[in-house]
Motif scaffolding. Structure first.
Motif, PDB file in Angstrom:
ATOM      1  N   MET A 121       0.837  -1.208   0.000  1.00  0.00           N
ATOM      2  CA  MET A 121       0.000   0.000   0.000  1.00  0.00           C
ATOM      3  C   MET A 121       0.868   1.253   0.000  1.00  0.00           C
ATOM      4  O   MET A 121       0.652   2.188  -0.782  1.00  0.00           O
ATOM      5  N   LYS A 122       1.864   1.270   0.861  1.00  0.00           N
ATOM      6  CA  LYS A 122       2.731   2.449   0.975  1.00  0.00           C
ATOM      7  C   LYS A 122       3.507   2.691  -0.307  1.00  0.00           C
ATOM      8  O   LYS A 122       3.715   3.846  -0.713  1.00  0.00           O
ATOM      9  N   ALA A 123       3.931   1.608  -0.970  1.00  0.00           N
ATOM     10  CA  ALA A 123       4.698   1.768  -2.207  1.00  0.00           C
ATOM     11  C   ALA A 123       3.873   2.470  -3.278  1.00  0.00           C
ATOM     12  O   ALA A 123       4.389   3.319  -4.016  1.00  0.00           O
ATOM     13  N   GLN A 124       2.593   2.134  -3.367  1.00  0.00           N
ATOM     14  CA  GLN A 124       1.734   2.784  -4.360  1.00  0.00           C
ATOM     15  C   GLN A 124       1.630   4.281  -4.074  1.00  0.00           C
ATOM     16  O   GLN A 124       1.738   5.110  -4.986  1.00  0.00           O
ATOM     17  N   ILE A 125       1.423   4.614  -2.815  1.00  0.00           N
ATOM     18  CA  ILE A 125       1.307   6.024  -2.446  1.00  0.00           C
ATOM     19  C   ILE A 125       2.621   6.755  -2.689  1.00  0.00           C
ATOM     20  O   ILE A 125       2.639   7.898  -3.167  1.00  0.00           O
ATOM     21  N   ASP A 126       3.741   6.087  -2.379  1.00  0.00           N
ATOM     22  CA  ASP A 126       5.049   6.724  -2.558  1.00  0.00           C
ATOM     23  C   ASP A 126       5.374   6.986  -4.024  1.00  0.00           C
ATOM     24  O   ASP A 126       6.143   7.901  -4.332  1.00  0.00           O
ATOM     25  N   TRP A 127       4.824   6.190  -4.924  1.00  0.00           N
ATOM     26  CA  TRP A 127       5.087   6.403  -6.344  1.00  0.00           C
ATOM     27  C   TRP A 127       4.275   7.569  -6.913  1.00  0.00           C
ATOM     28  O   TRP A 127       4.559   8.057  -8.006  1.00  0.00           O
ATOM     29  N   ILE A 128       3.249   8.006  -6.189  1.00  0.00           N
ATOM     30  CA  ILE A 128       2.470   9.156  -6.654  1.00  0.00           C
ATOM     31  C   ILE A 128       3.187  10.422  -6.191  1.00  0.00           C
ATOM     32  O   ILE A 128       3.283  10.669  -4.991  1.00  0.00           O
ATOM     33  N   PRO A 129       3.717  11.226  -7.068  1.00  0.00           N
ATOM     34  CA  PRO A 129       4.506  12.391  -6.647  1.00  0.00           C
ATOM     35  C   PRO A 129       3.632  13.503  -6.091  1.00  0.00           C
ATOM     36  O   PRO A 129       2.441  13.596  -6.383  1.00  0.00           O
ATOM     37  N   VAL A 158      -5.871   2.801   8.877  1.00  0.00           N
ATOM     38  CA  VAL A 158      -6.619   3.968   8.398  1.00  0.00           C
ATOM     39  C   VAL A 158      -6.044   5.260   8.979  1.00  0.00           C
ATOM     40  O   VAL A 158      -6.014   6.288   8.292  1.00  0.00           O
ATOM     41  N   ASN A 159      -5.572   5.210  10.220  1.00  0.00           N
ATOM     42  CA  ASN A 159      -4.966   6.407  10.810  1.00  0.00           C
ATOM     43  C   ASN A 159      -3.704   6.805  10.054  1.00  0.00           C
ATOM     44  O   ASN A 159      -3.454   7.995   9.807  1.00  0.00           O
ATOM     45  N   GLN A 160      -2.887   5.815   9.685  1.00  0.00           N
ATOM     46  CA  GLN A 160      -1.671   6.122   8.919  1.00  0.00           C
ATOM     47  C   GLN A 160      -2.014   6.691   7.548  1.00  0.00           C
ATOM     48  O   GLN A 160      -1.381   7.643   7.077  1.00  0.00           O
ATOM     49  N   MET A 161      -3.023   6.092   6.913  1.00  0.00           N
ATOM     50  CA  MET A 161      -3.389   6.580   5.581  1.00  0.00           C
ATOM     51  C   MET A 161      -3.976   7.979   5.643  1.00  0.00           C
ATOM     52  O   MET A 161      -3.817   8.765   4.699  1.00  0.00           O
ATOM     53  N   ARG A 162      -4.638   8.319   6.733  1.00  0.00           N
ATOM     54  CA  ARG A 162      -5.125   9.695   6.909  1.00  0.00           C
ATOM     55  C   ARG A 162      -3.951  10.682   6.943  1.00  0.00           C
ATOM     56  O   ARG A 162      -4.021  11.768   6.362  1.00  0.00           O
ATOM     57  N   ILE A 163      -2.896  10.312   7.637  1.00  0.00           N
ATOM     58  CA  ILE A 163      -1.709  11.171   7.687  1.00  0.00           C
ATOM     59  C   ILE A 163      -1.145  11.362   6.283  1.00  0.00           C
ATOM     60  O   ILE A 163      -0.801  12.482   5.867  1.00  0.00           O
TER      61      ILE A 163
END
Length: 245
Positions: A121-129, A158-163
């Motif tokens: 999940m984090k990798a997908q978010i990290d690839w979005i600049p 969900v708390n982490q994704m909110r951040i």
């Protein structure tokens, strides 16, 4: 308490650039021309398992959004390289970034693993600049967050994704979904069973649709910031006033 008008406040704000200070206007929060196309949503999930409960929950969310009139794309993270492990010209990275720019809202759904969202999940978010040239792919777009867990209900993911949503300058809706003991909530066909958990997913998608319809036409104004106007003005002044080119 005595009310003070802006005109009398400005002289008392010596640190403020009055030329770049704008009073928020309610009229600008009502778009003159409302969009008529279906709201566009990108859905991400955080597991590569053959029977992935985060994927199954994502599919349920997609069905609901489509039933509400939305256009939905689901990104398959299989084959996405680790951040910085490949150039940004990698086909999966290009696909993800194009979808992020296309979308007006997103849904992020992750399993909770070791008390956190998954690395997938984090990798997908990290690839979005945060920015591509002058374009911020996520700024002002809506976001709903959901998680699944194998044990009791938790809200760590969900708390982490909110951040992260806040960091990506997204409008993260108040409601969220956390499905406990997810292996008990889906039938053999992969459909979510009737339950309070399912009802909450409906609530979350309904709220996401409402917030997207409310904000998508005025998101540029919602995220227009004094500090960024000031920075842009200062950079322009430096370029125009260079002694030598």
């Amino acid at each position: 308490m005595q009310r003070v008008s802006v005109s009398t406040m400005l002289p008392d704000l010596p640190s403020l650039n009055a030329e770049l200070f704008n009073m928020p206007e309610s009229a600008r929060l009502r778009s003159a021309e409302a969009s008529t196309h279906a709201p566009r949503f990108l859905l991400l999930y955080g597991s590569l398992r053959e029977r992935s409960y985060s994927k199954l929950l994502t599919l349920e969310a997609a069905r609901l959004l489509e039933a509400m009139g939305g256009e939905v794309r689901i990104f398959d993270p299989c084959g996405l390289p680790l951040p910085d492990g490949a150039p940004d010209t990698h086909p999966k990275v290009v696909e993800l970034r194009e979808l992020a720019q296309w979308a007006e809202g997103m849904v992020w759904t992750s399993p909770e693993r070791h008390g956190a969202m998954t690395g997938i999940m984090k990798a997908q978010i990290d690839w979005i600049p945060l920015s591509v040239g002058a374009v911020r792919p996520t700024q002002g777009k809506t976001l709903a967050v959901m998680e699944v867990s194998g044990g009791s209900q938790s809200f760590n993911a969900v708390n982490q994704m909110r951040i992260l949503g806040r960091w990506m300058r997204m409008i993260t809706i108040p409601n969220q979904s956390s499905v406990a003991k997810a292996f008990m909530e889906f039938d053999d066909a992969g459909r979510m069973k009737p339950s309070a958990y399912y009802d909450r997913v409906v609530d979350v998608m309904e709220e996401l649709m409402k917030f997207t319809l409310l904000t998508r036409d005025v998101s540029p104004y919602l995220v227009d910031r004094y500090s960024e106007r000031k920075e842009t003005a200062e950079e322009l002044s430096k370029r125009v006033n260079q002694r030598s080119i």
